[in-house]
Design a protein around this motif. Structure first.
Motif, PDB file in Angstrom:
ATOM      1  N   GLU A  69       0.834  -1.212   0.000  1.00  0.00           N
ATOM      2  CA  GLU A  69       0.000   0.000   0.000  1.00  0.00           C
ATOM      3  C   GLU A  69       0.866   1.259   0.000  1.00  0.00           C
ATOM      4  N   VAL A  70       1.930   1.237   0.782  1.00  0.00           N
ATOM      5  CA  VAL A  70       2.857   2.380   0.811  1.00  0.00           C
ATOM      6  C   VAL A  70       3.489   2.549  -0.567  1.00  0.00           C
ATOM      7  N   LYS A  71       3.880   1.440  -1.185  1.00  0.00           N
ATOM      8  CA  LYS A  71       4.499   1.504  -2.517  1.00  0.00           C
ATOM      9  C   LYS A  71       3.517   2.074  -3.542  1.00  0.00           C
ATOM     10  N   THR A  72       2.255   1.714  -3.439  1.00  0.00           N
ATOM     11  CA  THR A  72       1.241   2.259  -4.347  1.00  0.00           C
ATOM     12  C   THR A  72       1.210   3.777  -4.257  1.00  0.00           C
ATOM     13  N   LEU A  73       1.230   4.287  -3.047  1.00  0.00           N
ATOM     14  CA  LEU A  73       1.222   5.743  -2.867  1.00  0.00           C
ATOM     15  C   LEU A  73       2.491   6.371  -3.444  1.00  0.00           C
ATOM     16  N   PHE A  74       3.640   5.758  -3.182  1.00  0.00           N
ATOM     17  CA  PHE A  74       4.895   6.284  -3.725  1.00  0.00           C
ATOM     18  C   PHE A  74       4.871   6.269  -5.251  1.00  0.00           C
ATOM     19  N   PRO A  81       3.222  13.884  -9.507  1.00  0.00           N
ATOM     20  CA  PRO A  81       3.362  14.507  -8.196  1.00  0.00           C
ATOM     21  C   PRO A  81       2.180  15.402  -7.795  1.00  0.00           C
ATOM     22  N   ASN A  82       1.078  15.325  -8.555  1.00  0.00           N
ATOM     23  CA  ASN A  82      -0.129  16.048  -8.185  1.00  0.00           C
ATOM     24  C   ASN A  82      -0.632  15.459  -6.878  1.00  0.00           C
ATOM     25  N   SER A  83      -0.519  16.191  -5.820  1.00  0.00           N
ATOM     26  CA  SER A  83      -0.834  15.649  -4.504  1.00  0.00           C
ATOM     27  C   SER A  83      -2.315  15.327  -4.340  1.00  0.00           C
ATOM     28  N   ALA A  84      -3.196  15.907  -5.162  1.00  0.00           N
ATOM     29  CA  ALA A  84      -4.629  15.628  -5.031  1.00  0.00           C
ATOM     30  C   ALA A  84      -4.916  14.144  -5.278  1.00  0.00           C
ATOM     31  N   ILE A  85      -4.305  13.566  -6.291  1.00  0.00           N
ATOM     32  CA  ILE A  85      -4.521  12.146  -6.594  1.00  0.00           C
ATOM     33  C   ILE A  85      -4.018  11.281  -5.452  1.00  0.00           C
ATOM     34  N   ALA A  89      -6.242   8.933  -2.810  1.00  0.00           N
ATOM     35  CA  ALA A  89      -5.928   7.520  -2.588  1.00  0.00           C
ATOM     36  C   ALA A  89      -5.665   7.269  -1.107  1.00  0.00           C
ATOM     37  N   MET A  90      -4.955   8.181  -0.472  1.00  0.00           N
ATOM     38  CA  MET A  90      -4.667   8.030   0.952  1.00  0.00           C
ATOM     39  C   MET A  90      -5.958   8.082   1.768  1.00  0.00           C
ATOM     40  N   LEU A  91      -6.865   8.958   1.399  1.00  0.00           N
ATOM     41  CA  LEU A  91      -8.150   9.029   2.101  1.00  0.00           C
ATOM     42  C   LEU A  91      -8.924   7.720   1.966  1.00  0.00           C
ATOM     43  N   GLU A  92      -8.934   7.161   0.765  1.00  0.00           N
ATOM     44  CA  GLU A  92      -9.636   5.899   0.541  1.00  0.00           C
ATOM     45  C   GLU A  92      -8.991   4.768   1.353  1.00  0.00           C
ATOM     46  N   MET A  93      -7.665   4.721   1.349  1.00  0.00           N
ATOM     47  CA  MET A  93      -6.966   3.688   2.108  1.00  0.00           C
ATOM     48  C   MET A  93      -7.207   3.868   3.608  1.00  0.00           C
ATOM     49  N   THR A  94      -7.250   5.119   4.048  1.00  0.00           N
ATOM     50  CA  THR A  94      -7.499   5.407   5.463  1.00  0.00           C
ATOM     51  C   THR A  94      -8.899   4.962   5.868  1.00  0.00           C
ATOM     52  N   GLU A  95      -9.874   5.220   5.017  1.00  0.00           N
ATOM     53  CA  GLU A  95     -11.252   4.785   5.297  1.00  0.00           C
ATOM     54  C   GLU A  95     -11.325   3.267   5.398  1.00  0.00           C
ATOM     55  N   GLN A  96     -10.646   2.582   4.472  1.00  0.00           N
ATOM     56  CA  GLN A  96     -10.640   1.114   4.495  1.00  0.00           C
ATOM     57  C   GLN A  96      -9.968   0.595   5.764  1.00  0.00           C
ATOM     58  N   LYS A  97      -8.832   1.185   6.115  1.00  0.00           N
ATOM     59  CA  LYS A  97      -8.103   0.763   7.316  1.00  0.00           C
ATOM     60  C   LYS A  97      -8.954   1.027   8.554  1.00  0.00           C
ATOM     61  N   ARG A  98      -9.623   2.166   8.612  1.00  0.00           N
ATOM     62  CA  ARG A  98     -10.483   2.500   9.749  1.00  0.00           C
ATOM     63  C   ARG A  98     -11.629   1.490   9.883  1.00  0.00           C
TER      64      ARG A  98
END
Length: 135
Positions: A69-74, A81-85, A89-98
Motif C-alpha cells: 500500500e505504501v508503494k502504491t502511494l509512492f 506529483p499532483n498531490s490531489a490524486i 488515494a490516501m483518504l480511501e486507504m485510510t477509510e478502508q483501514k479504519r
C-alpha cells in the motif's frame, strides 16, 4: 527549493540509528522498490528524499498499512506529483483501514464480554466449591 532538494547525504547506519531500525530493514525496503539510494562504489548514499521516504514507510507501517500500500502511494507520487490524486488515494486507504480496525475493535469488545462471562461463571462455581455446596 523544496524540502526534498536538501543536499544532505546519509549512510545506511545513520538512518538506521535515527529511526531505530536495522540496516537490513532499510535494504529490505530497497528490495521492495520503496527506496533507491545512489551508490558510491559499494556504499549506498541516501539523500533527504530517501530519509523522508523511510520516515513515511515507518509511519505507514505504524498505521497498519502494508508495504504494498505504501508503494502504491509512492508510485502514484512518482508518476504524477499532483498531490490531489495521492491524497484521494490516501483518504480511501485510510477509510478502508479504519473500517477494518473498527470491526476488529468490535470483535475484541465481544470477546472481552465473553471472557467476562466465563470468568464470572468460574468464580461463582469456585465460590460454591469452597463453600462445599458442590460435590
Amino acid at each position: 527549493m523544496s524540502k526534498y532538494d536538501d543536499e544532505t547525504t546519509y549512510a545506511i547506519g545513520e538512518l538506521a540509528r535515527e529511526f531505530d531500525i536495522t540496516p537490513r530493514s532499510i535494504r529490505f525496503y530497497e528490495e521492495q522498490g520503496l527506496m533507491s539510494p545512489s551508490r558510491t562504489g559499494q556504499n549506498r548514499v541516501y539523500l533527504n528524499k530517501d530519509r523522508v521516504r523511510l520516515k513515511l514507510i515507518l509511519r505507514g507501517k505504524r498505521l497498519g498499512f502494508s508495504l504494498a500500500e505504501v508503494k502504491t502511494l509512492f508510485d502514484m507520487y512518482d508518476t504524477n506529483p499532483n498531490s490531489a490524486i495521492q491524497l484521494e488515494a490516501m483518504l480511501e486507504m485510510t477509510e478502508q483501514k479504519r473500517a477494518v480496525l473498527k470491526q476488529q475493535l468490535e470483535d475484541i469488545q465481544m470477546l472481552m464480554t465473553e471472557l467476562d462471562d466465563v470468568e464470572a461463571r468460574c468464580r461463582e462455581e469456585l465460590a460454591e466449591l469452597k463453600r462445599g455446596n458442590i460435590a
